[in-house]
Design an enzyme around this catalytic site. Structure first.
Site, mmCIF file in Angstrom:
data_model
loop_
_atom_site.group_PDB
_atom_site.id
_atom_site.type_symbol
_atom_site.label_atom_id
_atom_site.label_comp_id
_atom_site.label_asym_id
_atom_site.label_seq_id
_atom_site.Cartn_x
_atom_site.Cartn_y
_atom_site.Cartn_z
ATOM 1 N N HIS A 17 77.250 56.674 35.121
ATOM 2 C CA HIS A 17 78.312 55.894 34.366
ATOM 3 C C HIS A 17 76.639 56.355 33.476
ATOM 4 C CE1 HIS A 17 80.047 54.022 31.614
ATOM 5 N NE2 HIS A 17 79.039 53.343 30.370
ATOM 6 N N GLU A 18 75.775 55.911 33.318
ATOM 7 C CA GLU A 18 74.366 56.175 31.696
ATOM 8 C C GLU A 18 74.515 57.603 32.405
ATOM 9 O OE1 GLU A 18 74.198 53.563 29.870
ATOM 10 O OE2 GLU A 18 75.219 52.077 31.184
ATOM 11 N N HIS A 21 76.298 59.347 29.361
ATOM 12 C CA HIS A 21 75.245 58.913 28.403
ATOM 13 C C HIS A 21 74.709 60.069 28.279
ATOM 14 C CE1 HIS A 21 78.725 55.616 27.154
ATOM 15 N NE2 HIS A 21 78.686 55.215 28.546
#
Length: 350
Positions: A17-18, A21
Site C-alpha cells: 500500500h505504502e 504512495h
C-alpha cells in the site's frame, strides 16, 4: 506460528500500500522522507536515496512521510518543487489514490497466481434435494454431478447458481449419474431466501444444495487474467456493499471484526494451504483498498475529498476545518478499532 504469519501478511500488505504512495510521489518529484512499516519507536532503519526506510515497533499499519505533508500543520509550506503541498491538487489525488490502487493490483496478482496454481471450489455435485422442489420433481438425486445447463458448461457449484439466475424459462440439465450421462428438464421457481447480508430476497431456484466435495480448477494464463479481474471486482463490490449495509444498520455493529479476528482468519488459512492463505491475503488487500477510499478525513479517501474541494472551490479548506475534520476522522477510526477488539473478545469469551 500463526501470529508470525499474521504479522508477515499484514506487513506485506502495508508495504505494498505504502509503496503505491511512494512510487506515485517519486513520479511527480515529491521527496519521501520516511517509509515506515509500523508505528511508534523505530527498531530498524536505513537511509537509501534520500529516504529513511524503517520498521517500527507497532506493526499494525505504516506510512510514508513526504516533504511538505503534515496533517497537524495543513498550511505547512516548504519551498522547492519536491514538496507535496506545492503539487497541483490532481497530482496529490493521484499520489493518495496510488496506495489503495496498489492493494487492488496486489489482490489481482494473488488471484492470478491462485488461478494458475489451481483454485479450490465446491464441485457441481448435488448434496441434498429439497422436498417438493423443482429438482425433486424432475428426478434429480443426491450425488448427481451437473455437467451442463442448456449450452453452458458447468465446472463449479457457483456456475449453477449464476446460470439459473441469468436465464429464463425451463432449463435442460445434463447430469452424470453412475457413470452415465442423462438429461432432465427443470422449471425453476421464485423462492424466498436470504443473501449474504441476511436480507430477505426472492430468487430463481430449483431446490438443491451442494455436496461437501471440492474440485480444483486450473486456468491457462489468459483465463487466469480474466479470473483475477473478476475476483478483484467481485471482492471490491462485496466489501463496498458490506460497508453500505453496515451504515444502513442492516449488518449489526457486532459483526465488525478487529485485529484478533483478522489474525485468526490468516492463521487458519495458513494451516489449511498456501492457496487458502493467498486467497485470504487477496481479500484483505481488497478490503484495505476499499476502506482507505472511504471519505473519512484521516484516510486517503478523506484527503482526496479535501483536494477535490480545492479543485472545485479553487481554494484549500481552512487550517482549522482541516485539523478538526482530521481529528474527527482519527476518533472514528479509533472507535471502530476498539469496537472490533471488543467484538473479538466477546467472541473469544463466548
Amino acid at each position: 506460528m500463526g501470529t508470525i504469519t499474521f504479522l508477515l501478511v499484514l506487513s506485506f500488505l502495508v508495504f505494498f500500500h505504502e509503496l503505491g504512495h511512494f512510487l506515485a510521489a517519486r513520479y511527480f518529484g515529491v521527496k519521501v522522507e520516511v517509509f515506515s512499516i509500523g508505528f511508534g519507536k523505530q527498531i530498524f532503519s536505513k537511509m537509501y536515496r534520500g529516504t529513511k526506510w524503517q520498521i517500527a515497533l507497532i506493526p499494525l499499519g505504516g506510512y510514508v512521510k513526504m516533504k511538505g505533508q503534515d496533517d497537524t500543520k495543513p498550511g505547512l509550506y516548504e519551498e522547492g518543487t519536491d514538496s507535496y503541498n506545492n503539487k497541483k491538487p490532481w497530482q496529490r489525488i493521484v499520489i493518495l489514490f496510488a496506495g489503495p490502487f496498489a492493494n487492488f493490483v496486489l489482490a489481482a496478482i494473488l488471484y492470478f497466481i491462485i488461478a494458475l496454481a489451481g483454485a479450490n471450489t465446491l464441485s457441481p455435485t448435488v448434496g441434498k434435494v429439497q422436498e417438493n422442489s423443482p429438482a425433486l420433481k424432475a428426478g434429480i438425486k443426491s450425488g448427481d454431478e451437473i455437467i451442463r445447463i442448456n449450452n453452458t458448461e458447468i465446472k463449479t457449484w457457483e456456475d449453477i447458481g449464476k446460470t439459473i439466475i441469468s436465464t429464463e424459462g425451463a432449463l435442460q440439465f445434463y447430469l452424470k449419474r453412475d457413470g452415465e450421462l442423462i438429461s432432465k428438464i427443470i422449471r425453476p421457481h421464485i423462492s424466498d431466501t436470504q443473501n449474504m447480508f441476511k436480507e430477505n430476497i426472492k430468487k430463481r431456484m430449483i431446490g438443491i444444495s451442494p455436496a461437501p466435495k471440492l474440485v480444483t480448477i486450473y486456468h491457462n494464463p489468459i483465463e487466469a487474467l480474466s479470473y483475477a479481474w473478476d475476483k478483484t471486482i467481485e471482492s471490491s463490490k462485496m466489501i463496498f456493499l458490506g460497508v453500505q449495509k453496515l451504515i444502513q444498520g442492516i449488518i449489526p455493529s457486532s459483526e465488525i471484526g478487529g485485529v484478533i479476528t483478522i489474525g485468526k482468519v490468516i492463521s487458519d488459512a495458513s494451516e489449511s494451504s498456501i492457496i487458502a492463505l493467498l486467497a485470504i491475503t487477496a481479500l484483505i488487500s481488497v478490503n484495505l483498498g476499499v476502506l482507505n477510499l472511504l471519505p473519512i478525513p484521516a484516510l486517503d479517501g478523506g484527503h482526496i475529498m479535501f483536494n477535490l474541494y480545492e479543485i472545485i472551490a479553487r481554494k484549500k479548506p481552512s487550517d482549522k476545518v482541516f485539523v478538526y475534520l482530521t481529528i474527527t476522522g482519527w476518533v472514528i477510526l479509533a472507535s471502530l478499532m476498539l469496537l472490533g477488539i471488543y467484538n473479538d473478545l466477546n467472541r473469544l469469551l463466548g
